[in-house]
Design a protein around this motif. Structure first.
Motif, PDB file in Angstrom:
ATOM      1  N   MET A 136       0.937  -1.210  -0.103  1.00  0.00           N
ATOM      2  CA  MET A 136       0.040  -0.020  -0.108  1.00  0.00           C
ATOM      3  C   MET A 136       0.933   1.312  -0.009  1.00  0.00           C
ATOM      4  N   TYR A 137       0.633   2.084  -0.984  1.00  0.00           N
ATOM      5  CA  TYR A 137       1.386   3.424  -1.114  1.00  0.00           C
ATOM      6  C   TYR A 137       0.509   4.627  -1.042  1.00  0.00           C
ATOM      7  N   TYR A 138       0.916   5.570  -0.578  1.00  0.00           N
ATOM      8  CA  TYR A 138       0.391   6.990  -0.865  1.00  0.00           C
ATOM      9  C   TYR A 138       1.090   7.828  -1.696  1.00  0.00           C
ATOM     10  N   THR A 213      -5.239  -6.502   7.760  1.00  0.00           N
ATOM     11  CA  THR A 213      -4.242  -6.105   8.703  1.00  0.00           C
ATOM     12  C   THR A 213      -3.021  -5.410   7.885  1.00  0.00           C
ATOM     13  N   LEU A 214      -2.748  -4.351   8.485  1.00  0.00           N
ATOM     14  CA  LEU A 214      -1.744  -3.484   7.781  1.00  0.00           C
ATOM     15  C   LEU A 214      -0.281  -3.395   8.461  1.00  0.00           C
ATOM     16  N   ILE A 215       0.516  -3.849   7.944  1.00  0.00           N
ATOM     17  CA  ILE A 215       1.948  -3.967   8.774  1.00  0.00           C
ATOM     18  C   ILE A 215       2.620  -2.827   8.414  1.00  0.00           C
ATOM     19  N   LYS A 216       3.140  -2.003   9.525  1.00  0.00           N
ATOM     20  CA  LYS A 216       3.898  -0.841   9.534  1.00  0.00           C
ATOM     21  C   LYS A 216       5.329  -1.084   9.646  1.00  0.00           C
ATOM     22  N   LYS A 217       5.794  -2.186   9.712  1.00  0.00           N
ATOM     23  CA  LYS A 217       7.342  -2.247   9.920  1.00  0.00           C
ATOM     24  C   LYS A 217       7.793  -2.962   8.423  1.00  0.00           C
ATOM     25  N   GLY A 218       8.887  -2.508   8.366  1.00  0.00           N
ATOM     26  CA  GLY A 218       9.823  -3.335   7.162  1.00  0.00           C
ATOM     27  C   GLY A 218       9.514  -2.615   5.881  1.00  0.00           C
ATOM     28  N   ILE A 219       8.885  -1.361   5.919  1.00  0.00           N
ATOM     29  CA  ILE A 219       8.860  -0.302   5.024  1.00  0.00           C
ATOM     30  C   ILE A 219       9.880   0.479   4.507  1.00  0.00           C
ATOM     31  N   ASN A 266       9.947   4.110  17.152  1.00  0.00           N
ATOM     32  CA  ASN A 266       9.521   5.348  17.619  1.00  0.00           C
ATOM     33  C   ASN A 266      10.441   6.379  17.725  1.00  0.00           C
ATOM     34  N   GLY A 267      10.362   7.656  17.674  1.00  0.00           N
ATOM     35  CA  GLY A 267      11.260   8.503  17.603  1.00  0.00           C
ATOM     36  C   GLY A 267      11.887   8.731  16.205  1.00  0.00           C
ATOM     37  N   PHE A 268      13.110   8.971  16.078  1.00  0.00           N
ATOM     38  CA  PHE A 268      13.645   8.911  14.800  1.00  0.00           C
ATOM     39  C   PHE A 268      14.038   7.736  14.009  1.00  0.00           C
ATOM     40  N   ILE A 269      13.714   6.617  14.608  1.00  0.00           N
ATOM     41  CA  ILE A 269      13.440   5.201  13.959  1.00  0.00           C
ATOM     42  C   ILE A 269      12.167   5.014  13.560  1.00  0.00           C
ATOM     43  N   ASN A 270      11.228   5.886  13.597  1.00  0.00           N
ATOM     44  CA  ASN A 270       9.956   5.262  13.184  1.00  0.00           C
ATOM     45  C   ASN A 270      10.045   5.242  11.549  1.00  0.00           C
ATOM     46  N   GLU A 271       9.361   4.208  11.064  1.00  0.00           N
ATOM     47  CA  GLU A 271       9.511   4.115   9.718  1.00  0.00           C
ATOM     48  C   GLU A 271       8.732   4.811   8.873  1.00  0.00           C
ATOM     49  N   ASP A 272       7.667   5.260   9.226  1.00  0.00           N
ATOM     50  CA  ASP A 272       7.011   6.164   8.322  1.00  0.00           C
ATOM     51  C   ASP A 272       7.811   7.648   8.351  1.00  0.00           C
ATOM     52  N   LYS A 287       5.112   6.561  -1.951  1.00  0.00           N
ATOM     53  CA  LYS A 287       5.947   6.409  -1.001  1.00  0.00           C
ATOM     54  C   LYS A 287       5.212   4.989  -0.356  1.00  0.00           C
ATOM     55  N   LEU A 288       6.097   4.199   0.226  1.00  0.00           N
ATOM     56  CA  LEU A 288       5.476   2.955   0.730  1.00  0.00           C
ATOM     57  C   LEU A 288       4.872   3.521   2.092  1.00  0.00           C
ATOM     58  N   TYR A 289       3.710   2.642   2.425  1.00  0.00           N
ATOM     59  CA  TYR A 289       2.828   3.180   3.650  1.00  0.00           C
ATOM     60  C   TYR A 289       2.805   1.862   4.384  1.00  0.00           C
ATOM     61  N   ARG A 290       2.274   0.941   4.092  1.00  0.00           N
ATOM     62  CA  ARG A 290       1.934  -0.434   4.615  1.00  0.00           C
ATOM     63  C   ARG A 290       2.277  -1.669   3.926  1.00  0.00           C
ATOM     64  N   LEU A 291       2.499  -2.652   4.611  1.00  0.00           N
ATOM     65  CA  LEU A 291       2.415  -4.078   3.646  1.00  0.00           C
ATOM     66  C   LEU A 291       1.178  -4.907   4.214  1.00  0.00           C
ATOM     67  N   ILE A 292       0.641  -5.659   3.302  1.00  0.00           N
ATOM     68  CA  ILE A 292      -0.394  -6.599   3.460  1.00  0.00           C
ATOM     69  C   ILE A 292       0.158  -7.979   3.001  1.00  0.00           C
ATOM     70  N   GLU A 293       0.632  -8.862   3.767  1.00  0.00           N
ATOM     71  CA  GLU A 293       1.203  -9.887   3.585  1.00  0.00           C
ATOM     72  C   GLU A 293       0.332 -11.210   3.471  1.00  0.00           C
ATOM     73  N   ARG A 294       0.690 -12.036   2.444  1.00  0.00           N
ATOM     74  CA  ARG A 294      -0.382 -13.427   2.291  1.00  0.00           C
ATOM     75  C   ARG A 294      -0.151 -14.260   3.285  1.00  0.00           C
ATOM     76  N   LYS A 295      -1.413 -14.697   3.806  1.00  0.00           N
ATOM     77  CA  LYS A 295      -1.354 -15.489   5.097  1.00  0.00           C
ATOM     78  C   LYS A 295      -1.222 -16.925   4.736  1.00  0.00           C
ATOM     79  N   ASN A 296      -1.607 -17.435   3.406  1.00  0.00           N
ATOM     80  CA  ASN A 296      -1.406 -18.845   2.879  1.00  0.00           C
ATOM     81  C   ASN A 296      -1.611 -19.014   1.608  1.00  0.00           C
ATOM     82  N   ASN A 297      -1.030 -20.068   0.940  1.00  0.00           N
ATOM     83  CA  ASN A 297      -1.193 -20.196  -0.366  1.00  0.00           C
ATOM     84  C   ASN A 297      -2.334 -20.448  -1.313  1.00  0.00           C
ATOM     85  N   LEU A 298      -3.479 -20.773  -0.419  1.00  0.00           N
ATOM     86  CA  LEU A 298      -4.784 -21.181  -0.714  1.00  0.00           C
ATOM     87  C   LEU A 298      -5.745 -20.030  -1.068  1.00  0.00           C
TER      88      LEU A 298
END
Length: 377
Positions: A136-138, A213-219, A266-272, A287-298
């Protein structure tokens, strides 16, 4: 006694030989400190241009195969890249709200310090499922992050956790260096204009809204997260004390140590914050905002169907005719959706192949002619 020397030597200001004097030898002759200077290059292969050289001879036998080879290589590569790009799923929503019918039109003239924030909801339908991980990007338009003064308006030492720079920011941050006689952390125009809309995604099934579920880390880039950005040194569990004596940027609703509830984001290491601080090269960017991970292959990550986007509209863009977008996209081995590279390969390959055919026809038609002319006696 006559002294003879050439006009060239006279122009240079000294004769090549010595001048005879009574009862002595010669003045300025021979070697030693009075040696004659010359402008002649050294007798080396490089300075005398005697190095071996190679020059290609362009003939039909070398040029025509080159055109065909380039065409036959570039066209399949271009087709492969173009097909791969088209297989990437992408969905985009413009939620600026300039249209009167837009649900976000009521938030068009929002200001930085609007309390409470204006909220709006946009319903949309995905015609096709998103199979793999979704990004997900903005996106912003007409926003010139590449302006010279804007790019320089930051203090990298402060962002890297230097305590002295925290309380005494660089003058490059002006006019966002201090506020009410307190140093701003983080200082500068880039940090002050940080994107702060909040986006939430829901799936609608039988009038039931299920949050995605939107993942905010790893962006953020690993080097940015672990090398370039650091919180001030001290007790990492008490950011309030670490940032004591500083104040928040003017346009921020809350200080930097309240960007997230998790200490490692948090602080200066906040990924946003880190993602925003990497300035874009063009006025229209995402810019990358969030990740939506695939839960299973089915099951696909996002099934085809109805969705809604809840927006906390905090970021004003109408004053400079900007636009705001939310983009959902998958990626491939070549990154995000970008058909230009495939089209460029196909175009160059097609031009080379066409020129090869044209030159082959010309060579076949005129190449065997005797071009030598009879020279009359």
């Amino acid at each position: 006694m006559a002294v003879n020397y050439s006009a060239k030597e006279e122009a240079d200001g000294h004769p090549s030989g010595g001048v005879g004097v009574p009862g002595g030898g010669a003045v300025g002759g021979g070697g030693g400190a009075g040696a004659v200077k010359t402008r002649k290059p050294d007798n080396t292969a490089f300075k005398q241009q005697r190095l071996p050289a190679w020059q290609p001879i362009l003939t039909a036998g070398t040029v025509l195969p080159a055109f065909f080879i380039i065409g036959l290589i570039f066209i399949p590569i271009g087709i492969g890249i173009f097909v791969t790009s088209n297989n990437i799923r992408e969905y985009e929503i413009d939620y600026t709200g300039t249209e009167p019918s837009s649900p976000c039109n009521k938030c068009l003239n929002v200001s930085w310090d609007s309390t409470p924030p204006c909220t709006c909801t946009i319903n949309f339908t995905l015609e096709h499922s998103f199979e793999s991980n979704v990004f997900m990007y903005y996106g912003l338009s007409n926003f010139y992050q590449n302006h010279r003064r804007y790019v320089k308006s930051r203090d990298d030492s402060q962002l890297n956790g230097d305590n002295s720079s925290l309380l005494n920011p660089s003058k490059e941050c002006e006019p966002y260096r201090t506020n009410e006689d307190k140093p701003i952390a983080p200082c500068g125009a880039i940090a002050n204009s940080m994107f702060n809309d909040t986006l939430e995604l829901y799936r609608i099934d039988n009038d039931t809204r299920t949050p995605i579920t939107l993942i905010k880390k790893g962006i953020a880039w690993w080097t940015d997260k672990n090398v370039k950005f650091r919180n001030p040194t001290g007790d990492g569990n008490n950011l309030t004390a670490l940032f004591q004596g500083t104040t928040k940027p003017v346009n921020w609703p809350k200080p930097v140590y309240m960007l997230d509830s998790e200490p490692d984001n948090n602080g200066f290491i906040n990924e946003d914050f880190i993602v925003w601080m990497r300035t874009a090269a063009l006025p229209t960017f995402r810019k990358l905002y969030r990740l939506i991970e695939r839960k299973n292959n089915l099951q696909p990550t996002l099934q085809a169907g109805n969705y809604s986007l809840d927006i906390a509209y905090n970021y004003p863009v109408h004053s400079f005719d900007g636009r705001k977008r939310m983009i959902l996209s998958t990626i491939s081995w070549m990154g995000g959706k970008n058909p230009f590279l495939g089209i460029a390969y196909i175009t160059v390959g097609s031009i080379c192949f066409f020129l090869g055919v044209v030159l082959l026809i010309i060579h076949h038609k005129y190449g065997n002619r005797n071009t030598s002319a009879d020279i009359p006696n």
